[in-house]
Scaffold this active site. Structure first.
Site, PDB file in Angstrom:
ATOM      1  N   LYS A 107      53.524  19.580  55.299  1.00  4.81           N
ATOM      2  CA  LYS A 107      54.829  19.677  55.289  1.00  4.81           C
ATOM      3  C   LYS A 107      55.538  18.606  54.347  1.00  4.81           C
ATOM      4  O   LYS A 107      56.737  18.683  54.075  1.00  4.81           O
ATOM      5  CB  LYS A 107      55.558  19.794  56.817  1.00  4.81           C
ATOM      6  CG  LYS A 107      55.222  20.507  57.729  1.00  4.81           C
ATOM      7  CD  LYS A 107      55.815  20.573  59.097  1.00  4.81           C
ATOM      8  CE  LYS A 107      55.615  21.641  59.927  1.00  4.81           C
ATOM      9  NZ  LYS A 107      54.389  21.769  60.484  1.00  4.81           N
TER      10      LYS A 107
HETATM   11  C1  LIG Z   1      53.546  22.802  60.781  1.00  7.48           C
HETATM   12  C2  LIG Z   1      52.163  22.927  61.110  1.00  7.48           C
HETATM   13  C3  LIG Z   1      51.282  24.307  60.972  1.00  7.48           C
HETATM   14  C4  LIG Z   1      52.018  25.530  61.371  1.00  7.48           C
HETATM   15  O1  LIG Z   1      52.829  25.853  59.849  1.00  7.48           O
HETATM   16  P1  LIG Z   1      53.836  26.954  59.962  1.00  7.48           P
HETATM   17  O2  LIG Z   1      54.377  27.030  58.750  1.00  7.48           O
HETATM   18  O3  LIG Z   1      54.956  26.402  60.838  1.00  7.48           O
HETATM   19  O4  LIG Z   1      53.101  28.245  60.116  1.00  7.48           O
HETATM   20  C5  LIG Z   1      49.959  24.290  61.180  1.00  7.48           C
HETATM   21  N1  LIG Z   1      49.286  22.961  61.208  1.00  7.48           N
HETATM   22  C6  LIG Z   1      50.225  21.791  60.969  1.00  7.48           C
HETATM   23  C7  LIG Z   1      49.198  20.391  61.269  1.00  7.48           C
HETATM   24  C8  LIG Z   1      51.349  21.564  61.086  1.00  7.48           C
HETATM   25  O5  LIG Z   1      51.938  20.531  60.982  1.00  7.48           O
END
Ligand SMILES: *Cc1c(COP(=O)(O)O)cnc(C)c1O
Length: 452
Positions: A107
């Protein structure tokens, strides 16, 4: 480029409005009016290009009409100051490691890109407030149960003209997560709410709706549904294909991309990449026990339900927000019937769902067989490839978080002592600073107004 709402009842928005507002007036998600295909020459050159340059070309296809070339280049280069390597785990299966950013989670890229984009709009003087009282600062409010708060806080750290308030539930966030947004200082204020995550979310929502507050301060969210946060994730997939192509040159197998999914933002960005011409044959959405998307693939019915707590908790989502984007994309904005749409989706995407027991089993088996340490999220992706990869295919799964972010769990499951990367250790040495807050909107509002 204009952006329309998936609900079809809001006016089109330009990029700036889509980014500042996040959600359209009809509560739909913004979609770009066009997805530009990239030229063949770009795909031919891609294997020899650097991550930053690949990303710039992808970014230009979305944002090139709204941001001048130099501005966009700076934005992309500033966002991508780390690598996203692919690592061979075993024959035909590669991990795309998305955890080399500042908070060791994928993210980071979207959060940083959004911060820089807002800053770009602020500098160009085009972001204004309805009132004269707002002293020009944009205030980002974000509620977090752990991971989003750290990515957003670090993404916006030190960005002039923006102040971030991270609201988190007291005592309900792991120490490793907490230190990533409470030790930063500068333009980041951590607000420790005496309540649960839903209370934090409710305080943020009330603030956005409060007329008086909005008159005095310019408020925005950094929600994961924001186009500036989700679209840049497409960069990863172009880079992954480029790296695999040069590694396996000549590449004779078809590429399968497997994405551990929760809110489906990351896989949605990958699917946008596919629309731009990215040579991936098919996709797998790997889920933990939260199986609404998996069930949709099997039955054609979408039935959201409350989320279940699992080991892979960043994927504990019972009603993925980006499902609306996926439906909108493959129904061609509602022109195709639900049956045709479902058919198109299932011909490109398959699903998988795993219990906590299966996640643990996969982590142990992978570690024993290959030495590779999976985190619980990546484990879902790895297992889905192991089970579904066919002759003539090569698979890439996203490793979405560094195993040290889930150290307690990983250590216990594998019986090892996962090394904490220096970047994470540095956060843990920092001094925690947070503002205690009652679970009371009037108190929160007063606190914000005093700082307006
Ligand atoms: C946010 C997240 C996900 C999921 O991603 P999405 O875009 O919400 O499908 C998977 N793994 C980790 C470690 C995350 O922080």
């Amino acid at each position: 480029m204009q952006y329309y709402s998936t609900n079809g009842k809001a006016p089109m928005a330009d990029l700036q409005k889509a980014v500042v507002k996040g959600l359209a007036e009809d509560r739909g998600l913004y979609m770009p009016e066009r997805i530009n295909r990239l030229p063949k020459a770009f795909f031919d050159d891609m294997p020899a290009m650097r991550f930053q340059d690949i990303a710039y070309n992808v970014a230009a296809a979305f944002f090139g009409e709204d941001i001048d070339g130099d501005g966009l280049k700076e934005l992309v280069y500033d966002t991508l100051q780390f690598d996203c390597p692919i690592v061979k785990v075993k024959e035909n299966i590669y991990a795309l490691e998305l955890f080399h950013g500042p908070t060791l989670a994928f993210k980071d890229v979207g959060a940083r890109f959004m911060a820089r984009l807002l800053q770009y709009f602020l500098r160009s003087g085009s972001v204004g407030c309805d009132s004269s009282a707002a002293n020009g600062t944009v205030n980002v409010l974000v509620a977090t149960s752990g991971d989003t708060g750290s990515a957003v806080a670090n993404g916006f750290l030190g960005v002039e003209g923006i102040h971030v308030y991270v609201l988190y539930p007291k005592g309900k966030v792991s120490p490793i997560q907490e230190c990533q947004f409470t030790t930063l200082g500068q333009n980041i204020t951590a607000v420790e709410v005496d309540g649960v995550f839903d209370d934090c979310q409710a305080l943020v929502k009330s603030a956005f709706m409060d007329k008086e507050l909005n008159k005095h301060m310019m408020l925005t969210s950094a929600n994961s549904i924001n186009v500036a946060r989700f679209l840049p994730q497409a960069f990863y997939y172009f880079n992954a294909v480029a790296r695999l192509t040069s590694l396996l040159s000549p590449l004779t197998s078809d590429i399968v991309m497997c994405v551990p999914s929760g809110n489906f933002g990351n896989i949605c960005a990958a699917l946008f990449g596919h629309e731009m011409g990215l040579p991936v044959k098919r996709f797998i959405a790997a889920n933990n026990a939260n199986d609404v998307f998996y069930n949709y693939l099997q039955t054609g019915q979408y039935e959201p339900k409350p989320s279940i707590q699992t080991l892979a908790n960043a994927m504990d989502v019972g009603d993925p927000s980006n499902f609306a984007r996926i439906i909108n994309l493959y129904s061609e904005n509602g022109q195709l019937s639900p049956e045709e749409t479902h058919q198109r989706i299932t011909s490109l995407i398959s699903g998988a769902t795993y219990s906590d027991e299966q996640i643990k089993e996969t982590m142990r088996k992978c570690y024993e067989e290959t030495g590779y340490i999976l985190d619980p999220h990546g484990a879902c992706g790895y297992r889905a490839l192991e089970e579904q990869l066919e002759e003539g295919e090569v698979g890439i799964f996203c490793e979405t978080a560094h195993p040290a972010k889930f150290k307690e769990k990983v250590d216990e499951i594998l019986g090892i002592d996962v090394e904490i990367p220096e970047r994470l250790a540095a956060f843990m040495r920092g001094e925690k600073q947070s503002v205690p807050m009652a679970n009371d909107f009037e108190a929160f509002k007063l606190f914000l107004l005093e700082r307006a």
